[in-house]
Design an enzyme around this catalytic site. Structure first.
Site, PDB file in Angstrom:
ATOM      1  N   CYS A  45     -19.864 -13.048  -6.640  1.00  0.00           N
ATOM      2  CA  CYS A  45     -20.842 -12.105  -6.077  1.00  0.00           C
ATOM      3  C   CYS A  45     -22.271 -12.497  -6.474  1.00  0.00           C
ATOM      4  N   CYS A  55     -23.590  -4.729  -0.573  1.00  0.00           N
ATOM      5  CA  CYS A  55     -22.643  -3.631  -0.309  1.00  0.00           C
ATOM      6  C   CYS A  55     -23.136  -2.336  -0.949  1.00  0.00           C
ATOM      7  N   CYS A 101     -24.071   1.076   1.434  1.00  0.00           N
ATOM      8  CA  CYS A 101     -23.121   2.200   1.510  1.00  0.00           C
ATOM      9  C   CYS A 101     -23.863   3.511   1.792  1.00  0.00           C
ATOM     10  N   ASP A 114       0.807  -1.220   0.000  1.00  0.00           N
ATOM     11  CA  ASP A 114       0.000   0.000   0.000  1.00  0.00           C
ATOM     12  C   ASP A 114       0.842   1.274   0.000  1.00  0.00           C
ATOM     13  N   CYS A 128     -26.045 -10.792  -5.622  1.00  0.00           N
ATOM     14  CA  CYS A 128     -26.005 -10.008  -4.374  1.00  0.00           C
ATOM     15  C   CYS A 128     -25.678  -8.533  -4.663  1.00  0.00           C
TER      16      CYS A 128
HETATM   17  C1  B12 Z   1      -6.802   4.773  -3.349  1.00  0.00           C
HETATM   18  C2  B12 Z   1      -7.197   3.687  -2.386  1.00  0.00           C
HETATM   19  C3  B12 Z   1      -8.363   3.867  -1.650  1.00  0.00           C
HETATM   20  C4  B12 Z   1      -9.323   5.005  -1.928  1.00  0.00           C
HETATM   21  C5  B12 Z   1     -10.131   4.688  -3.207  1.00  0.00           C
HETATM   22  C6  B12 Z   1     -10.788   3.291  -3.172  1.00  0.00           C
HETATM   23  C7  B12 Z   1     -10.888   2.587  -4.497  1.00  0.00           C
HETATM   24  N1  B12 Z   1     -11.799   1.644  -4.539  1.00  0.00           N
HETATM   25  O1  B12 Z   1     -10.153   2.818  -5.437  1.00  0.00           O
HETATM   26  C8  B12 Z   1     -10.145   5.078  -0.596  1.00  0.00           C
HETATM   27  C9  B12 Z   1      -9.471   6.063   0.340  1.00  0.00           C
HETATM   28  C10 B12 Z   1     -11.607   5.448  -0.744  1.00  0.00           C
HETATM   29  C11 B12 Z   1      -9.910   3.658  -0.066  1.00  0.00           C
HETATM   30  C12 B12 Z   1     -10.749   3.043   0.836  1.00  0.00           C
HETATM   31  C13 B12 Z   1     -10.554   1.769   1.361  1.00  0.00           C
HETATM   32  N2  B12 Z   1      -9.462   1.001   1.196  1.00  0.00           N
HETATM   33 CO1  B12 Z   1      -8.016   1.446  -0.036  1.00  0.00          CO
HETATM   34  N3  B12 Z   1      -6.620   1.644  -1.303  1.00  0.00           N
HETATM   35  C14 B12 Z   1      -6.398   2.533  -2.232  1.00  0.00           C
HETATM   36  C15 B12 Z   1      -5.137   2.173  -3.025  1.00  0.00           C
HETATM   37  C16 B12 Z   1      -3.973   3.009  -2.500  1.00  0.00           C
HETATM   38  C17 B12 Z   1      -5.252   2.319  -4.545  1.00  0.00           C
HETATM   39  C18 B12 Z   1      -6.538   1.720  -5.162  1.00  0.00           C
HETATM   40  C19 B12 Z   1      -6.657   2.047  -6.628  1.00  0.00           C
HETATM   41  O2  B12 Z   1      -5.720   1.835  -7.383  1.00  0.00           O
HETATM   42  N4  B12 Z   1      -7.798   2.603  -7.028  1.00  0.00           N
HETATM   43  C20 B12 Z   1      -8.048   2.961  -8.406  1.00  0.00           C
HETATM   44  C21 B12 Z   1      -9.024   1.967  -9.028  1.00  0.00           C
HETATM   45  C22 B12 Z   1      -9.307   2.305 -10.480  1.00  0.00           C
HETATM   46  O3  B12 Z   1      -8.359   0.748  -9.011  1.00  0.00           O
HETATM   47  P1  B12 Z   1      -8.998  -0.571  -8.357  1.00  0.00           P
HETATM   48  O4  B12 Z   1     -10.236  -0.278  -7.609  1.00  0.00           O
HETATM   49  O5  B12 Z   1      -7.901  -1.300  -7.654  1.00  0.00           O
HETATM   50  O6  B12 Z   1      -9.501  -1.273  -9.682  1.00  0.00           O
HETATM   51  C23 B12 Z   1      -8.708  -2.110 -10.449  1.00  0.00           C
HETATM   52  C24 B12 Z   1      -9.271  -3.513 -10.382  1.00  0.00           C
HETATM   53  O7  B12 Z   1     -10.304  -3.589  -9.411  1.00  0.00           O
HETATM   54  C25 B12 Z   1      -9.766  -3.809 -11.742  1.00  0.00           C
HETATM   55  N5  B12 Z   1     -11.219  -3.712 -11.919  1.00  0.00           N
HETATM   56  C26 B12 Z   1     -12.031  -2.801 -11.411  1.00  0.00           C
HETATM   57  N6  B12 Z   1     -13.249  -2.982 -11.872  1.00  0.00           N
HETATM   58  C27 B12 Z   1     -13.225  -4.044 -12.691  1.00  0.00           C
HETATM   59  C28 B12 Z   1     -14.240  -4.617 -13.407  1.00  0.00           C
HETATM   60  C29 B12 Z   1     -13.952  -5.699 -14.212  1.00  0.00           C
HETATM   61  C30 B12 Z   1     -15.042  -6.292 -14.997  1.00  0.00           C
HETATM   62  C31 B12 Z   1     -12.618  -6.204 -14.246  1.00  0.00           C
HETATM   63  C32 B12 Z   1     -12.287  -7.354 -15.081  1.00  0.00           C
HETATM   64  C33 B12 Z   1     -11.602  -5.604 -13.493  1.00  0.00           C
HETATM   65  C34 B12 Z   1     -11.927  -4.533 -12.712  1.00  0.00           C
HETATM   66  O8  B12 Z   1      -9.202  -2.842 -12.608  1.00  0.00           O
HETATM   67  C35 B12 Z   1      -8.938  -1.646 -11.892  1.00  0.00           C
HETATM   68  C36 B12 Z   1      -7.736  -0.986 -12.505  1.00  0.00           C
HETATM   69  O9  B12 Z   1      -8.124  -0.025 -13.348  1.00  0.00           O
HETATM   70  C37 B12 Z   1      -4.976   0.645  -2.657  1.00  0.00           C
HETATM   71  C38 B12 Z   1      -3.534   0.142  -2.603  1.00  0.00           C
HETATM   72  C39 B12 Z   1      -2.964  -0.074  -3.988  1.00  0.00           C
HETATM   73  N7  B12 Z   1      -1.818   0.491  -4.240  1.00  0.00           N
HETATM   74  O10 B12 Z   1      -3.593  -0.711  -4.819  1.00  0.00           O
HETATM   75  C40 B12 Z   1      -5.679   0.543  -1.267  1.00  0.00           C
HETATM   76  C41 B12 Z   1      -6.489  -0.720  -0.963  1.00  0.00           C
HETATM   77  C42 B12 Z   1      -7.319  -1.025  -2.166  1.00  0.00           C
HETATM   78  N8  B12 Z   1      -7.376  -0.302   0.121  1.00  0.00           N
HETATM   79  C43 B12 Z   1      -7.628  -1.221   0.983  1.00  0.00           C
HETATM   80  C44 B12 Z   1      -8.557  -1.099   2.058  1.00  0.00           C
HETATM   81  C45 B12 Z   1      -8.481  -2.155   3.164  1.00  0.00           C
HETATM   82  C46 B12 Z   1      -9.491  -0.054   2.066  1.00  0.00           C
HETATM   83  C47 B12 Z   1     -10.690   0.091   3.017  1.00  0.00           C
HETATM   84  C48 B12 Z   1     -11.421  -1.214   3.335  1.00  0.00           C
HETATM   85  C49 B12 Z   1     -10.206   0.770   4.326  1.00  0.00           C
HETATM   86  C50 B12 Z   1     -11.290   1.070   5.351  1.00  0.00           C
HETATM   87  N9  B12 Z   1     -11.763   0.100   6.108  1.00  0.00           N
HETATM   88  O11 B12 Z   1     -11.682   2.195   5.486  1.00  0.00           O
HETATM   89  C51 B12 Z   1     -11.589   1.075   2.204  1.00  0.00           C
HETATM   90  C52 B12 Z   1     -12.572   0.314   1.299  1.00  0.00           C
HETATM   91  C53 B12 Z   1     -13.323   1.152   0.350  1.00  0.00           C
HETATM   92  C54 B12 Z   1     -13.687   0.408  -0.923  1.00  0.00           C
HETATM   93  N10 B12 Z   1     -14.854  -0.221  -0.964  1.00  0.00           N
HETATM   94  O12 B12 Z   1     -12.863   0.369  -1.858  1.00  0.00           O
HETATM   95  C55 B12 Z   1      -6.888  -2.521   0.657  1.00  0.00           C
HETATM   96  C56 B12 Z   1      -7.891  -3.525   0.067  1.00  0.00           C
HETATM   97  C57 B12 Z   1      -7.684  -4.977   0.502  1.00  0.00           C
HETATM   98  C58 B12 Z   1      -8.668  -5.879  -0.221  1.00  0.00           C
HETATM   99  N11 B12 Z   1      -9.065  -6.959   0.416  1.00  0.00           N
HETATM  100  O13 B12 Z   1      -9.077  -5.626  -1.328  1.00  0.00           O
HETATM  101  C59 B12 Z   1      -5.780  -1.991  -0.362  1.00  0.00           C
HETATM  102  C60 B12 Z   1      -5.409  -2.992  -1.444  1.00  0.00           C
HETATM  103  C61 B12 Z   1      -4.551  -1.614   0.494  1.00  0.00           C
HETATM  104  C62 B12 Z   1      -3.755  -2.841   0.952  1.00  0.00           C
HETATM  105  N12 B12 Z   1      -2.509  -2.957   0.544  1.00  0.00           N
HETATM  106  O14 B12 Z   1      -4.228  -3.695   1.656  1.00  0.00           O
HETATM  107  N13 B12 Z   1      -8.809   3.090  -0.612  1.00  0.00           N
HETATM  108  S1  SF4 Z   2     -21.747  -7.736  -0.494  1.00  0.00           S
HETATM  109 FE1  SF4 Z   2     -20.947  -6.880  -2.402  1.00  0.00          FE
HETATM  110  S2  SF4 Z   2     -18.901  -7.739  -2.595  1.00  0.00           S
HETATM  111 FE2  SF4 Z   2     -19.992  -9.019  -1.081  1.00  0.00          FE
HETATM  112  S3  SF4 Z   2     -20.889 -10.712  -2.301  1.00  0.00           S
HETATM  113 FE3  SF4 Z   2     -22.421  -9.076  -2.155  1.00  0.00          FE
HETATM  114  S4  SF4 Z   2     -22.102  -7.872  -4.022  1.00  0.00           S
HETATM  115 FE4  SF4 Z   2     -20.262  -9.109  -3.739  1.00  0.00          FE
HETATM  116  S1  SF4 Z   3     -18.324   4.558   2.448  1.00  0.00           S
HETATM  117 FE1  SF4 Z   3     -18.030   2.620   3.567  1.00  0.00          FE
HETATM  118  S2  SF4 Z   3     -19.531   1.273   2.619  1.00  0.00           S
HETATM  119 FE2  SF4 Z   3     -19.236   2.965   1.197  1.00  0.00          FE
HETATM  120  S3  SF4 Z   3     -17.605   2.282  -0.209  1.00  0.00           S
HETATM  121 FE3  SF4 Z   3     -16.630   3.439   1.438  1.00  0.00          FE
HETATM  122  S4  SF4 Z   3     -16.018   1.841   2.896  1.00  0.00           S
HETATM  123 FE4  SF4 Z   3     -17.563   0.910   1.573  1.00  0.00          FE
END
Ligand code: B12
Ligand code: SF4
Ligand code: SF4
Length: 306
Positions: A185, A191, A195, A131, A188
Site C-alpha cells: 500500500c 480508499c 469512503c 464466506d 497511498c
Molecule cells: C463481516 C464481513 C463483512 C462486514 C465487515 C467488514 C470487515 N472489514 O470486517 C461488512 C458487511 C461491512 C463487509 C463488507 C464487504 N465485504 Co465482507 N466479509 C465479512 C466476513 C464474513 C468476516 C470478516 C471479518 O472477520 N471481520 C472481522 C475483522 C476483525 O477481521 P478482518 O478484517 O478479516 O481482519 C483480520 C485480518 O485483516 C488481520 N488484520 C487486520 N488488520 C491488521 C493489521 C495488521 C498490522 C496485521 C498484521 C493484520 C491485520 O487480522 C484480523 C483478525 O483479527 C468475511 C468472510 C470471512 N469469514 O472472513 C467477508 C469478506 C471479508 N467480505 C468480502 C467482500 C468482497 C466484501 C465487500 C467488498 C462486499 C461489497 N462489495 O460490498 C465489502 C468490503 C468492505 C471492506 N472494505 O471491508 C470478501 C473479501 C475478499 C477480499 N478480496 O478480501 C470476504 C473475504 C468474503 C469472501 N469469502 O470472499 N464484509
Molecule cells: S487504495 Fe487503499 S488498499 Fe489500495 S493501495 Fe491505496 S491504501 Fe492500499
Molecule cells: S462504505 Fe464502501 S468505501 Fe467505505 S469501507 Fe464500505 S465498501 Fe469500502
C-alpha cells in the site's frame, strides 16, 4: 517427496477448476488475530452482525473447526466485471452480485477439489468454506502469500487486484506451506479518503457498522438517518474502496458464465429501479446474492436514496 507432489497436484487441479491463485498454510491457532478480533468486537464494529461474535474459539483456530486438520488451502476466485450500469443516475449494485450467488458456484468447485484429492491422494478428510462459516478468511489468504491486506482491509493480489472471493479447504493432510508477502500500500490513502461514510477508521480496520455494504445488506432494520445523503447511490454493497485502489488496474475480467449479469440488470434505468415490482425482482435476481435483502430490503434501500 510425496508432500511436494501432493501440493503440486492440488495447485494444478485448483487452477483447472478456475481458482486463479492458491496459497497453503499450516492449520494452527491465530493468536495475534484473536486479539484484533476481540478488540474489533469490543468496539462493536460488527454492529448488528451478531453472528460475528459467535464461535470465537473456532474462528481463531481451524483445528477446532475441523478436528484433526493440518492445512488451510486458500483459493481465490475472480469476479471482476468492468461493465457498469448504463444509466449513470440509477441506484448502484456491487459487481460481486451481478450474477448467480457465489456461495453456490464456488462451493460446488470446492467439493470437486476435495473429491479430486480423495481420489488421487487417498483417505483425506476435510471441509469446504466460502464466506459461510467462522473462518478468518483474509488472514489465511494473507498468511499463505496470495496477497496482502490493504488499508481497505481487503486482500489484494499483486498481479490481479482485489476483486476476488476467498474460499478455503481445511484438510487433515500435511502439505508444503507458503509464506506471507510484503504490504504494497505504501503511502497511498485513496480508499480511506474516498469512503463516503468514513467506515475505514484506520490502517486495515473497518467499522463494519458504518460500511455501506453492511447498511444495504446486513442491517435488517431502518437505515440510521446519519447516513442520509452519504450512500453515493449504492443499494446493494459498495465498490468504492476497490474502484479507487491503484492495484485494481491489474484486475482482469472474470470468465465465469455463472457470474454474467441477468440480461436486463445493467440496462435498468433509475425509474426501473424506483418502480421495481416483486415480480421483476424475482426475475432479475433469481439465484442472485441480492436475494439476501429480499424484495422489501431492496425497496428500503432504494427509498432511502430519495
Ligand atoms: C463481516 C464481513 C463483512 C462486514 C465487515 C467488514 C470487515 N472489514 O470486517 C461488512 C458487511 C461491512 C463487509 C463488507 C464487504 N465485504 Co465482507 N466479509 C465479512 C466476513 C464474513 C468476516 C470478516 C471479518 O472477520 N471481520 C472481522 C475483522 C476483525 O477481521 P478482518 O478484517 O478479516 O481482519 C483480520 C485480518 O485483516 C488481520 N488484520 C487486520 N488488520 C491488521 C493489521 C495488521 C498490522 C496485521 C498484521 C493484520 C491485520 O487480522 C484480523 C483478525 O483479527 C468475511 C468472510 C470471512 N469469514 O472472513 C467477508 C469478506 C471479508 N467480505 C468480502 C467482500 C468482497 C466484501 C465487500 C467488498 C462486499 C461489497 N462489495 O460490498 C465489502 C468490503 C468492505 C471492506 N472494505 O471491508 C470478501 C473479501 C475478499 C477480499 N478480496 O478480501 C470476504 C473475504 C468474503 C469472501 N469469502 O470472499 N464484509
Ligand atoms: S487504495 Fe487503499 S488498499 Fe489500495 S493501495 Fe491505496 S491504501 Fe492500499
Ligand atoms: S462504505 Fe464502501 S468505501 Fe467505505 S469501507 Fe464500505 S465498501 Fe469500502
Amino acid at each position: 517427496m510425496l508432500k511436494e507432489r501432493y501440493t503440486t497436484l492440488i495447485r494444478e487441479e485448483a487452477l483447472r477448476l478456475g481458482f486463479e491463485f492458491t496459497g497453503i498454510s499450516k492449520a494452527e491457532q491465530l493468536d495475534k488475530e484473536a486479539k484484533m478480533l476481540e478488540q474489533w468486537l469490543n468496539k462493536n464494529y460488527h454492529g448488528k452482525m451478531s453472528y460475528m461474535a459467535n464461535h470465537f474459539d473456532k474462528r481463531i483456530d481451524p483445528t477446532k473447526l475441523v478436528p484433526g486438520s493440518k492445512s488451510v488451502i486458500t483459493l481465490l476466485y475472480n469476479y471482476h466485471n468492468p461493465e457498469k450500469q448504463t444509466d449513470k443516475t440509477a441506484p448502484k449494485i456491487s459487481q460481486y452480485a451481478y450474477g448467480k450467488d457465489y456461495h453456490h458456484v464456488i462451493k460446488y468447485k470446492l467439493k470437486s477439489l476435495l473429491n479430486f484429492i480423495q481420489e488421487e491422494i487417498g483417505e483425506v478428510d476435510g471441509r469446504c468454506f466460502v464466506d459461510s462459516a467462522p473462518v478468518m478468511e483474509r488472514t489465511w489468504a494473507e498468511r499463505s502469500g496470495t496477497g496482502w491486506i490493504g488499508k481497505n482491509s481487503l486482500l489484494i493480489n499483486k498481479q490481479a487486484g482485489s476483486y476476488f472471493f476467498l474460499a478455503e479447504l481445511i484438510i487433515d493432510l500435511e502439505l508444503e506451506y507458503d509464506s506471507p508477502i510484503k504490504d504494497y500500500c505504501g503511502t497511498c490513502t485513496r480508499c480511506i479518503d474516498a469512503c463516503p461514510t468514513d467506515a475505514i477508521i484506520g490502517d486495515k480496520i473497518i467499522d463494519g457498522s458504518k460500511c455501506i455494504s453492511y447498511l444495504t445488506i446486513e442491517l435488517k432494520e431502518a437505515m440510521p438517518t446519519e447516513f442520509q445523503g452519504k450512500m453515493d447511490n449504492w443499494v446493494f454493497g459498495c465498490d468504492i474502496c476497490q474502484e479507487v485502489c491503484p492495484w485494481n488496474r491489474f484486475a482482469k475480467r472474470h470468465n465465469e458464465p455463472a457470474f454474467e449479469p441477468h440480461p436486463d440488470l445493467l440496462s435498468m434505468t433509475k425509474n426501473d429501479w424506483e418502480e421495481i415490482t416483486e415480480e421483476v425482482f424475482r426475475k432479475v435476481f433469481k439465484k442472485s446474492a441480492v436475494k439476501r435483502t429480499k424484495y422489501t430490503g431492496l425497496k428500503r434501500n432504494i427509498n432511502f436514496l430519495k
